[in-house]
Scaffold this active site. Structure first.
Site, mmCIF file in Angstrom:
data_model
loop_
_atom_site.group_PDB
_atom_site.id
_atom_site.type_symbol
_atom_site.label_atom_id
_atom_site.label_comp_id
_atom_site.label_asym_id
_atom_site.label_seq_id
_atom_site.Cartn_x
_atom_site.Cartn_y
_atom_site.Cartn_z
ATOM 1 N N GLU A 112 0.842 -1.213 0.000
ATOM 2 C CA GLU A 112 0.000 0.000 0.000
ATOM 3 C C GLU A 112 0.877 1.263 0.000
ATOM 4 O OE1 GLU A 112 -4.112 -0.282 1.876
ATOM 5 O OE2 GLU A 112 -2.845 -1.350 3.296
ATOM 6 N N GLU A 132 -3.999 -9.311 3.244
ATOM 7 C CA GLU A 132 -4.772 -8.988 4.459
ATOM 8 C C GLU A 132 -5.936 -9.940 4.717
ATOM 9 O OE1 GLU A 132 -3.521 -6.726 2.435
ATOM 10 O OE2 GLU A 132 -2.843 -4.968 3.550
HETATM 11 N N1 COA Z 1 4.709 -7.584 11.350
HETATM 12 C C1 COA Z 1 5.527 -7.812 12.402
HETATM 13 N N2 COA Z 1 6.641 -8.557 12.321
HETATM 14 C C2 COA Z 1 6.935 -9.104 11.123
HETATM 15 C C3 COA Z 1 6.114 -8.902 9.977
HETATM 16 C C4 COA Z 1 4.957 -8.103 10.137
HETATM 17 N N3 COA Z 1 4.143 -7.838 9.114
HETATM 18 N N4 COA Z 1 6.657 -9.574 8.943
HETATM 19 C C5 COA Z 1 7.769 -10.169 9.425
HETATM 20 N N5 COA Z 1 7.931 -9.892 10.722
HETATM 21 C C6 COA Z 1 9.004 -10.317 11.628
HETATM 22 C C7 COA Z 1 8.823 -11.774 12.065
HETATM 23 O O1 COA Z 1 7.920 -11.864 13.135
HETATM 24 C C8 COA Z 1 10.237 -12.122 12.445
HETATM 25 O O2 COA Z 1 10.527 -11.558 13.693
HETATM 26 P P1 COA Z 1 11.175 -12.473 14.877
HETATM 27 O O3 COA Z 1 12.516 -12.897 14.313
HETATM 28 O O4 COA Z 1 11.275 -11.554 16.038
HETATM 29 O O5 COA Z 1 10.244 -13.633 15.064
HETATM 30 C C9 COA Z 1 11.070 -11.356 11.416
HETATM 31 O O6 COA Z 1 10.242 -10.314 10.952
HETATM 32 C C10 COA Z 1 11.503 -12.198 10.234
HETATM 33 O O7 COA Z 1 10.346 -12.755 9.639
HETATM 34 P P2 COA Z 1 10.211 -14.315 9.238
HETATM 35 O O8 COA Z 1 8.754 -14.627 9.139
HETATM 36 O O9 COA Z 1 11.038 -15.138 10.171
HETATM 37 O O10 COA Z 1 10.892 -14.307 7.800
HETATM 38 P P3 COA Z 1 10.622 -15.342 6.612
HETATM 39 O O11 COA Z 1 11.675 -15.082 5.603
HETATM 40 O O12 COA Z 1 10.473 -16.717 7.136
HETATM 41 O O13 COA Z 1 9.188 -14.925 6.004
HETATM 42 C C11 COA Z 1 7.542 -13.360 5.188
HETATM 43 C C12 COA Z 1 9.041 -13.670 5.362
HETATM 44 C C13 COA Z 1 7.425 -11.921 4.672
HETATM 45 C C14 COA Z 1 6.911 -14.332 4.138
HETATM 46 C C15 COA Z 1 6.797 -13.514 6.556
HETATM 47 O O14 COA Z 1 7.525 -12.783 7.535
HETATM 48 C C16 COA Z 1 5.386 -13.010 6.546
HETATM 49 O O15 COA Z 1 4.495 -13.642 5.985
HETATM 50 N N6 COA Z 1 5.151 -11.837 7.192
HETATM 51 C C17 COA Z 1 3.820 -11.281 7.292
HETATM 52 C C18 COA Z 1 3.406 -10.637 5.998
HETATM 53 C C19 COA Z 1 1.975 -10.094 6.061
HETATM 54 O O16 COA Z 1 1.012 -10.845 6.219
HETATM 55 N N7 COA Z 1 1.851 -8.768 5.930
HETATM 56 C C20 COA Z 1 0.573 -8.125 5.925
HETATM 57 C C21 COA Z 1 0.208 -7.646 7.276
HETATM 58 S S1 COA Z 1 -1.390 -6.863 7.283
#
Ligand code: COA
Length: 216
Positions: A112, A132
């Site tokens: 966004e 989302e």
């Molecule tokens: N909010 C808060 N923390 C987030 C985040 C988010 N949207 N996206 C990633 N992080 C944090 C994780 O919690 C993790 O923190 P930690 O090490 O303290 O546990 C760190 O960032 C690394 O993320 P991780 O998930 O371990 O990396 P990955 O390479 O395995 O996966 C993604 C990457 C982007 C696929 C995955 O982090 C993800 O799906 N994030 C959420 C995306 C999302 O749904 N965004 C929309 C929100 S409305």
């Protein structure tokens, strides 16, 4: 500023979102800091364009901060949402071109943010999407409208309702990104340099006209 880094290269302001350990997720402080920077520089004549990018090699912005959000009261959630909407509207109507240099994940609020920027350059390995609905939410910062305006109704509905991730090739195919880059920051700076040679007032009026859909 705790969550963003600012750097000026010639007349380009580079804003780097700097929470790499959280994949640059947008928390309240970060939204407040971005709001302040964009407000302060709106009429700054020493800046011709702005680049927004993410720290680290993995993520532009991986969305709203899910952990912080899950503890919000109703009024905190409303305030967060309103602050985000205000910030993204400010970016979209900005007086100088704003380039999103998408260097990795741009998910949810991260995409966004990129949609509110005027130009999107994307690295080859970036992954983007509006997931989302998989969390029981909808894109709340204006992304539903902006995505539809950029890629059209059908693709916007497909992307949002399926919550799917798309790669840089698909982003180009559907018109969501302007260019796939080997080095997204370098290419964004090259574009900024070109922009800086043109009239700031004409650029401001042109953006106003393009964004509002009305003659200046
Ligand atoms: N909010 C808060 N923390 C987030 C985040 C988010 N949207 N996206 C990633 N992080 C944090 C994780 O919690 C993790 O923190 P930690 O090490 O303290 O546990 C760190 O960032 C690394 O993320 P991780 O998930 O371990 O990396 P990955 O390479 O395995 O996966 C993604 C990457 C982007 C696929 C995955 O982090 C993800 O799906 N994030 C959420 C995306 C999302 O749904 N965004 C929309 C929100 S409305």
């Amino acid at each position: 500023m705790k969550n963003i880094k600012l750097e000026k290269q010639k007349s380009t302001l580079i804003i780097t979102i700097n929470r790499p350990d959280k994949l640059n997720a947008l928390n309240v402080d970060l939204i407040n800091e971005l709001s302040e920077v964009f407000s302060v520089h709106r009429e700054d004549k020493s800046i011709s364009s702005i680049i927004v990018t993410g720290a680290g090699d993995k993520s532009f912005v991986a969305g709203a901060d899910i952990k912080e959000m899950s503890a919000f009261s109703q009024s905190e959630a409303a305030s967060y949402s309103n602050r985000g909407i205000e910030l993204f509207n400010n970016i979209e109507s900005y007086s100088k071109p704003v380039i999103a240099a998408i260097n990795g994940y741009a998910l949810g609020g991260g995409l966004e943010l990129a949609l509110s920027c005027h130009i999107r350059y994307i690295s080859k390995t970036a992954i983007i999407g509006l997931p989302e609905v998989s969390l029981g939410l909808i894109p709340g910062f204006g992304g539903t409208q902006r995505l539809k305006n950029i890629v059209g109704l059908g693709i916007a509905i497909e992307m949002i309702t399926s919550a799917k991730h798309i790669d840089s090739e698909e982003a180009i195919r559907i018109g969501l990104a302007n260019k796939v880059c080997h080095n997204v920051l370098e290419d964004s700076l090259f574009l900024s340099e070109k922009i800086s040679k043109n009239s700031p007032l004409a650029i401001k009026l042109a953006i106003q006209s393009i964004v509002s859909g009305e003659n200046a």
